[in-house]
Design a protein around this motif. Structure first.
Motif, PDB file in Angstrom:
ATOM      1  N   VAL A   1       0.839  -1.202   0.000  1.00 28.99           N
ATOM      2  CA  VAL A   1       0.000   0.000   0.000  1.00 28.99           C
ATOM      3  C   VAL A   1       0.872   1.249   0.000  1.00 28.99           C
ATOM      4  N   VAL A   2       1.927   1.226   0.822  1.00 31.78           N
ATOM      5  CA  VAL A   2       2.837   2.367   0.906  1.00 31.78           C
ATOM      6  C   VAL A   2       3.534   2.594  -0.435  1.00 31.78           C
ATOM      7  N   LYS A   3       4.027   1.536  -1.042  1.00 29.52           N
ATOM      8  CA  LYS A   3       4.706   1.661  -2.333  1.00 29.52           C
ATOM      9  C   LYS A   3       3.766   2.205  -3.397  1.00 29.52           C
ATOM     10  N   ASP A   4       2.519   1.739  -3.391  1.00 31.83           N
ATOM     11  CA  ASP A   4       1.540   2.213  -4.366  1.00 31.83           C
ATOM     12  C   ASP A   4       1.142   3.664  -4.134  1.00 31.83           C
ATOM     13  N   SER A   5       1.383   4.165  -2.920  1.00 25.00           N
ATOM     14  CA  SER A   5       1.028   5.546  -2.585  1.00 25.00           C
ATOM     15  C   SER A   5       2.112   6.535  -3.002  1.00 25.00           C
ATOM     16  N   ASN A   6       3.192   6.035  -3.576  1.00 24.87           N
ATOM     17  CA  ASN A   6       4.304   6.871  -4.046  1.00 24.87           C
ATOM     18  C   ASN A   6       4.933   7.700  -2.930  1.00 24.87           C
ATOM     19  N   ILE A   7       4.993   7.127  -1.737  1.00 22.81           N
ATOM     20  CA  ILE A   7       5.672   7.785  -0.630  1.00 22.81           C
ATOM     21  C   ILE A   7       7.179   7.736  -0.875  1.00 22.81           C
ATOM     22  N   ALA A   8       7.863   8.850  -0.598  1.00 16.67           N
ATOM     23  CA  ALA A   8       9.318   8.856  -0.716  1.00 16.67           C
ATOM     24  C   ALA A   8       9.918   7.906   0.317  1.00 16.67           C
ATOM     25  N   ASP A   9      10.869   7.111  -0.097  1.00 22.82           N
ATOM     26  CA  ASP A   9      11.570   6.172   0.788  1.00 22.82           C
ATOM     27  C   ASP A   9      10.605   5.289   1.577  1.00 22.82           C
ATOM     28  N   PRO A  10       9.798   4.487   0.897  1.00 21.64           N
ATOM     29  CA  PRO A  10       8.826   3.642   1.607  1.00 21.64           C
ATOM     30  C   PRO A  10       9.464   2.618   2.532  1.00 21.64           C
ATOM     31  N   THR A  11      10.731   2.275   2.306  1.00 18.30           N
ATOM     32  CA  THR A  11      11.402   1.279   3.149  1.00 18.30           C
ATOM     33  C   THR A  11      12.214   1.908   4.270  1.00 18.30           C
ATOM     34  N   ALA A  12      12.123   3.226   4.428  1.00 16.10           N
ATOM     35  CA  ALA A  12      12.867   3.895   5.493  1.00 16.10           C
ATOM     36  C   ALA A  12      12.301   3.519   6.857  1.00 16.10           C
ATOM     37  N   MET A  13      13.192   3.223   7.787  1.00 15.78           N
ATOM     38  CA  MET A  13      12.755   2.869   9.136  1.00 15.78           C
ATOM     39  C   MET A  13      13.738   3.442  10.146  1.00 15.78           C
ATOM     40  N   SER A  14      13.214   3.812  11.301  1.00 17.61           N
ATOM     41  CA  SER A  14      14.054   4.252  12.396  1.00 17.61           C
ATOM     42  C   SER A  14      14.546   3.022  13.148  1.00 17.61           C
ATOM     43  N   VAL A  15      15.840   2.996  13.440  1.00 20.05           N
ATOM     44  CA  VAL A  15      16.427   1.930  14.253  1.00 20.05           C
ATOM     45  C   VAL A  15      16.878   2.544  15.577  1.00 20.05           C
ATOM     46  N   ALA A  16      16.308   2.071  16.666  1.00 18.56           N
ATOM     47  CA  ALA A  16      16.677   2.564  17.989  1.00 18.56           C
ATOM     48  C   ALA A  16      17.569   1.547  18.694  1.00 18.56           C
ATOM     49  N   THR A  17      18.695   2.025  19.203  1.00 19.32           N
ATOM     50  CA  THR A  17      19.621   1.199  19.978  1.00 19.32           C
ATOM     51  C   THR A  17      19.899   1.909  21.296  1.00 19.32           C
ATOM     52  N   VAL A  18      20.560   1.201  22.210  1.00 19.65           N
ATOM     53  CA  VAL A  18      20.863   1.758  23.528  1.00 19.65           C
ATOM     54  C   VAL A  18      22.342   1.534  23.826  1.00 19.65           C
ATOM     55  N   ASP A  19      23.021   2.574  24.351  1.00 19.70           N
ATOM     56  CA  ASP A  19      24.434   2.408  24.676  1.00 19.70           C
ATOM     57  C   ASP A  19      24.612   1.807  26.073  1.00 19.70           C
ATOM     58  N   GLU A  20      25.862   1.680  26.488  1.00 18.05           N
ATOM     59  CA  GLU A  20      26.149   0.988  27.749  1.00 18.05           C
ATOM     60  C   GLU A  20      25.653   1.748  28.976  1.00 18.05           C
ATOM     61  N   THR A  21      25.319   3.033  28.829  1.00 16.54           N
ATOM     62  CA  THR A  21      24.794   3.812  29.950  1.00 16.54           C
ATOM     63  C   THR A  21      23.270   3.810  29.990  1.00 16.54           C
ATOM     64  N   GLY A  22      22.650   3.200  28.986  1.00 19.02           N
ATOM     65  CA  GLY A  22      21.192   3.207  28.900  1.00 19.02           C
ATOM     66  C   GLY A  22      20.632   4.333  28.052  1.00 19.02           C
ATOM     67  N   GLN A  23      21.510   5.116  27.408  1.00 15.69           N
ATOM     68  CA  GLN A  23      21.070   6.220  26.567  1.00 15.69           C
ATOM     69  C   GLN A  23      20.595   5.701  25.206  1.00 15.69           C
ATOM     70  N   PRO A  24      19.324   5.956  24.839  1.00 15.09           N
ATOM     71  CA  PRO A  24      18.836   5.522  23.521  1.00 15.09           C
ATOM     72  C   PRO A  24      19.337   6.438  22.400  1.00 15.09           C
ATOM     73  N   PHE A  25      19.504   5.866  21.223  1.00 17.09           N
ATOM     74  CA  PHE A  25      19.823   6.603  20.001  1.00 17.09           C
ATOM     75  C   PHE A  25      18.922   6.084  18.887  1.00 17.09           C
ATOM     76  N   GLN A  26      18.567   6.977  17.956  1.00 14.06           N
ATOM     77  CA  GLN A  26      17.778   6.580  16.803  1.00 14.06           C
ATOM     78  C   GLN A  26      18.408   7.140  15.539  1.00 14.06           C
ATOM     79  N   ARG A  27      18.181   6.430  14.435  1.00 12.72           N
ATOM     80  CA  ARG A  27      18.609   6.916  13.132  1.00 12.72           C
ATOM     81  C   ARG A  27      17.762   6.208  12.073  1.00 12.72           C
ATOM     82  N   ILE A  28      17.688   6.807  10.882  1.00  3.09           N
ATOM     83  CA  ILE A  28      16.922   6.225   9.775  1.00  3.09           C
ATOM     84  C   ILE A  28      17.848   5.384   8.903  1.00  3.09           C
TER      85      ILE A  28
END
Length: 212
Positions: free
Chosen positions: A35-62
């Protein structure tokens, strides 16, 4: 403080959702992605990946989803990057597909596992040559003095590999996120959104509707 509390709209772009959700969430994810691909959304496969460092601080990136099946969701990255270093310490991650223009989201929790060398090679050779070269250029997440450092290195390696194949860097690879939960969110009028949560339990998927 800047007050932006009056920025709002009704969430009416997602269409109808059916109560008879499939038993396997990957079937629903496949449908929504189409449905997303058919909607012509830019970067339909883009996803945020959230990780956590050794102190418990979260980080996110696409990043971009490159493959998926019943085993999980696959993405590729520099193994010296901040996300890879954090995954090495704590493999638990979260993914989010933010398809706002059709009022849908998919949120996933799971564990990121390194891909085999065979899987990494299979994807690397499918990339455009300039993208292969770029993988060699960037020591991802490390400080650089200026943009032209990257540009100069790219030109140097492009000349070096002009007549041959580009080998896979030893510091480049990927991960498969094996999901433990997958939540499908769909916007509804008056903030009465639809939420369906699938949770892995002894190899089976349990399903529940959540209040918005």
């Amino acid at each position: 403080m800047t007050d932006i509390s009056d920025i709002r709209r009704e969430y009416t772009l997602s269409g109808d959702i059916h109560e008879d959700m499939p038993s396997n969430p990957m079937a629903l994810f496949t449908h929504w992605l189409e449905v997303v691909k058919d909607s012509n959304i830019a970067d339909p496969t883009a996803m945020s990946v959230a990780t956590v460092d050794e102190t418990g601080q979260p980080f996110q990136r696409i990043v971009l989803l490159k493959r998926f099946d019943d085993q999980g969701f696959v993405f590729f990255t520099n193994l010296g990057s901040r996300k890879a270093k954090q995954i090495a310490v704590n493999g638990k991650v979260s993914l989010l597909f933010p398809w706002q223009s059709i009022d849908k989201q998919v949120a996933i929790t799971g564990v990121a596992e390194p891909l085999s060398k065979k899987e990494v090679l299979s994807y690397f050779v499918s990339r455009p040559k300039d993208s292969q070269i770029a993988a060699w250029v960037s020591k991802q997440s490390s400080p650089i003095s200026a943009r032209n450092v990257l540009d100069s290195k790219f030109s140097e390696l492009k000349a070096k590999f002009a007549k041959g194949e580009v080998p896979v860097p030893s510091f480049w690879g990927g991960y498969r996120v094996r999901p433990s939960s997958i939540e499908f969110w769909q916007g509804g009028e008056h903030r009465l959104h639809d939420r369906f949560l699938y949770t892995q339990h002894e190899g089976q998927w349990d399903k529940a509707r959540l209040a918005p």
